[in-house]
Write a protein that holds these residues in place. Structure first.
Motif, PDB file in Angstrom:
ATOM      1  N   PHE A  19      28.728  20.455 -64.794  1.00 58.52           N
ATOM      2  CA  PHE A  19      28.548  21.786 -65.378  1.00 58.52           C
ATOM      3  C   PHE A  19      29.830  22.312 -66.021  1.00 58.52           C
ATOM      4  O   PHE A  19      29.786  22.998 -67.050  1.00 58.52           O
ATOM      5  CB  PHE A  19      28.006  22.773 -64.345  1.00 58.52           C
ATOM      6  CG  PHE A  19      26.610  22.457 -63.884  1.00 58.52           C
ATOM      7  CD1 PHE A  19      25.604  22.174 -64.794  1.00 58.52           C
ATOM      8  CD2 PHE A  19      26.298  22.432 -62.541  1.00 58.52           C
ATOM      9  CE1 PHE A  19      24.315  21.873 -64.374  1.00 58.52           C
ATOM     10  CE2 PHE A  19      25.013  22.134 -62.106  1.00 58.52           C
ATOM     11  CZ  PHE A  19      24.013  21.856 -63.029  1.00 58.52           C
ATOM     12  N   MET A  20      30.992  21.988 -65.450  1.00 63.29           N
ATOM     13  CA  MET A  20      32.258  22.404 -66.070  1.00 63.29           C
ATOM     14  C   MET A  20      32.460  21.694 -67.405  1.00 63.29           C
ATOM     15  O   MET A  20      32.967  22.297 -68.354  1.00 63.29           O
ATOM     16  CB  MET A  20      33.447  22.133 -65.133  1.00 63.29           C
ATOM     17  CG  MET A  20      33.527  23.068 -63.959  1.00 63.29           C
ATOM     18  SD  MET A  20      35.054  22.899 -62.969  1.00 63.29           S
ATOM     19  CE  MET A  20      34.904  21.260 -62.279  1.00 63.29           C
ATOM     20  N   VAL A  21      32.063  20.428 -67.486  1.00 65.08           N
ATOM     21  CA  VAL A  21      32.169  19.697 -68.758  1.00 65.08           C
ATOM     22  C   VAL A  21      31.286  20.357 -69.805  1.00 65.08           C
ATOM     23  O   VAL A  21      31.724  20.628 -70.926  1.00 65.08           O
ATOM     24  CB  VAL A  21      31.815  18.204 -68.587  1.00 65.08           C
ATOM     25  CG1 VAL A  21      31.671  17.521 -69.939  1.00 65.08           C
ATOM     26  CG2 VAL A  21      32.876  17.503 -67.756  1.00 65.08           C
ATOM     27  N   PHE A  22      30.029  20.648 -69.451  1.00 63.64           N
ATOM     28  CA  PHE A  22      29.131  21.312 -70.403  1.00 63.64           C
ATOM     29  C   PHE A  22      29.671  22.679 -70.804  1.00 63.64           C
ATOM     30  O   PHE A  22      29.592  23.068 -71.969  1.00 63.64           O
ATOM     31  CB  PHE A  22      27.720  21.448 -69.834  1.00 63.64           C
ATOM     32  CG  PHE A  22      26.882  20.224 -70.018  1.00 63.64           C
ATOM     33  CD1 PHE A  22      26.484  19.804 -71.280  1.00 63.64           C
ATOM     34  CD2 PHE A  22      26.498  19.473 -68.925  1.00 63.64           C
ATOM     35  CE1 PHE A  22      25.724  18.669 -71.455  1.00 63.64           C
ATOM     36  CE2 PHE A  22      25.729  18.332 -69.082  1.00 63.64           C
ATOM     37  CZ  PHE A  22      25.341  17.934 -70.353  1.00 63.64           C
ATOM     38  N   ALA A  23      30.225  23.434 -69.848  1.00 64.34           N
ATOM     39  CA  ALA A  23      30.768  24.763 -70.148  1.00 64.34           C
ATOM     40  C   ALA A  23      31.969  24.674 -71.082  1.00 64.34           C
ATOM     41  O   ALA A  23      32.252  25.618 -71.822  1.00 64.34           O
ATOM     42  CB  ALA A  23      31.151  25.479 -68.863  1.00 64.34           C
ATOM     43  N   GLY A  24      32.672  23.547 -71.076  1.00 62.85           N
ATOM     44  CA  GLY A  24      33.834  23.385 -71.937  1.00 62.85           C
ATOM     45  C   GLY A  24      33.517  22.880 -73.332  1.00 62.85           C
ATOM     46  O   GLY A  24      34.395  22.838 -74.192  1.00 62.85           O
ATOM     47  N   LEU A  25      32.267  22.499 -73.574  1.00 66.47           N
ATOM     48  CA  LEU A  25      31.875  22.033 -74.906  1.00 66.47           C
ATOM     49  C   LEU A  25      31.518  23.208 -75.801  1.00 66.47           C
ATOM     50  O   LEU A  25      31.194  24.306 -75.318  1.00 66.47           O
ATOM     51  CB  LEU A  25      30.675  21.079 -74.796  1.00 66.47           C
ATOM     52  CG  LEU A  25      30.979  19.724 -74.171  1.00 66.47           C
ATOM     53  CD1 LEU A  25      29.680  18.992 -73.841  1.00 66.47           C
ATOM     54  CD2 LEU A  25      31.847  18.884 -75.094  1.00 66.47           C
ATOM     55  N   ASN A  26      31.548  22.987 -77.092  1.00 65.51           N
ATOM     56  CA  ASN A  26      31.204  24.014 -78.076  1.00 65.51           C
ATOM     57  C   ASN A  26      29.724  24.375 -77.918  1.00 65.51           C
ATOM     58  O   ASN A  26      28.853  23.516 -78.031  1.00 65.51           O
ATOM     59  CB  ASN A  26      31.489  23.459 -79.475  1.00 65.51           C
ATOM     60  CG  ASN A  26      31.214  24.454 -80.565  1.00 65.51           C
ATOM     61  OD1 ASN A  26      30.156  25.054 -80.637  1.00 65.51           O
ATOM     62  ND2 ASN A  26      32.189  24.622 -81.446  1.00 65.51           N
ATOM     63  N   TYR A  27      29.430  25.653 -77.691  1.00 64.59           N
ATOM     64  CA  TYR A  27      28.061  26.081 -77.434  1.00 64.59           C
ATOM     65  C   TYR A  27      27.162  25.921 -78.656  1.00 64.59           C
ATOM     66  O   TYR A  27      25.964  25.699 -78.514  1.00 64.59           O
ATOM     67  CB  TYR A  27      28.037  27.515 -76.930  1.00 64.59           C
ATOM     68  CG  TYR A  27      28.384  27.640 -75.459  1.00 64.59           C
ATOM     69  CD1 TYR A  27      29.133  26.675 -74.797  1.00 64.59           C
ATOM     70  CD2 TYR A  27      27.959  28.715 -74.720  1.00 64.59           C
ATOM     71  CE1 TYR A  27      29.441  26.778 -73.461  1.00 64.59           C
ATOM     72  CE2 TYR A  27      28.256  28.837 -73.374  1.00 64.59           C
ATOM     73  CZ  TYR A  27      28.995  27.863 -72.757  1.00 64.59           C
ATOM     74  OH  TYR A  27      29.292  27.974 -71.422  1.00 64.59           O
ATOM     75  N   MET A  28      27.712  26.023 -79.841  1.00 61.54           N
ATOM     76  CA  MET A  28      26.893  25.808 -81.038  1.00 61.54           C
ATOM     77  C   MET A  28      26.465  24.346 -81.111  1.00 61.54           C
ATOM     78  O   MET A  28      25.315  24.045 -81.465  1.00 61.54           O
ATOM     79  CB  MET A  28      27.649  26.208 -82.306  1.00 61.54           C
ATOM     80  CG  MET A  28      26.823  26.048 -83.578  1.00 61.54           C
ATOM     81  SD  MET A  28      25.233  26.899 -83.572  1.00 61.54           S
ATOM     82  CE  MET A  28      25.747  28.585 -83.685  1.00 61.54           C
ATOM     83  N   LEU A  29      27.361  23.444 -80.769  1.00 62.65           N
ATOM     84  CA  LEU A  29      27.001  22.032 -80.757  1.00 62.65           C
ATOM     85  C   LEU A  29      25.998  21.726 -79.647  1.00 62.65           C
ATOM     86  O   LEU A  29      25.095  20.904 -79.839  1.00 62.65           O
ATOM     87  CB  LEU A  29      28.248  21.158 -80.603  1.00 62.65           C
ATOM     88  CG  LEU A  29      29.223  21.183 -81.785  1.00 62.65           C
ATOM     89  CD1 LEU A  29      30.473  20.388 -81.460  1.00 62.65           C
ATOM     90  CD2 LEU A  29      28.559  20.667 -83.045  1.00 62.65           C
ATOM     91  N   LEU A  30      26.127  22.388 -78.505  1.00 61.34           N
ATOM     92  CA  LEU A  30      25.139  22.225 -77.440  1.00 61.34           C
ATOM     93  C   LEU A  30      23.778  22.745 -77.892  1.00 61.34           C
ATOM     94  O   LEU A  30      22.738  22.135 -77.610  1.00 61.34           O
ATOM     95  CB  LEU A  30      25.579  22.957 -76.171  1.00 61.34           C
ATOM     96  CG  LEU A  30      26.700  22.323 -75.371  1.00 61.34           C
ATOM     97  CD1 LEU A  30      27.110  23.227 -74.204  1.00 61.34           C
ATOM     98  CD2 LEU A  30      26.300  20.961 -74.864  1.00 61.34           C
TER      99      LEU A  30
END
Length: 178
Positions: free
Chosen positions: A60-71
Motif C-alpha cells: 500500500f505504501m508503494v501504491f501511495a507513492g505512485l502518481n495517482y493520475m497514472l494509477l
C-alpha cells in the motif's frame, strides 16, 4: 484523483481488517498509509503486527507513492501508462536497489542463525516507508550500522512520484536536475 485515493483507502482498510487488525486500527492505518502520514495507533508503529500486515503495508505504501493520475489510467484499462512512466520506473528501481543493499548489509552483518525473512522484511519495509515519506516503522533502524543510517537519511530526500501524497522533493525533480 479522489476516486483513486478513496479506492486505495478502502482496499487498504479491507486488507488490514481481513488480516486481523481491529476495524478501528484498520481504518486509522488505511488513512495514514494512503496519505503517507505514518501515524499509527501503537507506540511501536507496526512492529507488533505480524509479517502479513507489514508486507501488506509495503504494498500500500508503494501504491501511495505512485502518481495517482497514472494509477487512475491503469484502473481505466491503460496500465501501460504506468509502466511507461520514467519516474515510476526510477522510483521502483530506487526501492529495489536500496532494499537489496540494505538487506545485504543487514544480513552479512547479523547473526548467521537469524532467519532471512525478518531481515528482508525490515529492510524492504524501512526503505519503502522512508522513500514514500510514510514514516511507519517495524524495526529500530537506529541500531543499524551508521552507513545504512546515512543511506536512509539520503533516501528521505528523494520522496516518491509527483502526483502522489508523499512528501520530499519527488523523483521527477531529481530526474530534471540530472
Amino acid at each position: 484523483l479522489w476516486a483513486v485515493y478513496a479506492g486505495l483507502t478502502l482496499v487498504s482498510f479491507l486488507g488490514y481488517w481481513a488480516a486481523g487488525m481491529s476495524a478501528f486500527d484498520a481504518i486509522c492505518h488505511a488513512f495514514s498509509t494512503v496519505a503517507t502520514g505514518g501515524f499509527g495507533t501503537r507506540a511501536d508503529s507496526l512492529a507488533s503486527h505480524g509479517p502479513l500486515l507489514q508486507w501488506m503495508t509495503v504494498v500500500f505504501m508503494v501504491f501511495a507513492g505512485l502518481n495517482y493520475m497514472l494509477l487512475y489510467r491503469a484502473m481505466m484499462g491503460r496500465p501501460g501508462d504506468l509502466l511507461r512512466s520514467t519516474e515510476a520506473r526510477v522510483w521502483l528501481l530506487i526501492l529495489l536497489i536500496a532494499s537489496a543493499v540494505c538487506f545485504s548489509v543487514l544480513y552479512q552483518g547479523g547473526d548467521s542463525s537469524q532467519a532471512v525473512e525478518p531481515i528482508l522484511r525490515g529492510a524492504v519495509f524501512s526503505v519503502v516507508s522512508i522513500c514514500s515519506t510514510t514514516g511507519f516503522s517495524n524495526v529500530d533502524f537506529g541500531a543499524w550500522p551508521a552507513s545504512l543510517q546515512v543511506a536512509i537519511l539520503l533516501l528521505m530526500l528523494s520522496g516518491a512520484c509527483a502526483g502522489s501524497t508523499s512528501g520530499a522533493a519527488k523523483v521527477s525533480r531529481h530526474l530534471i536536475w540530472a
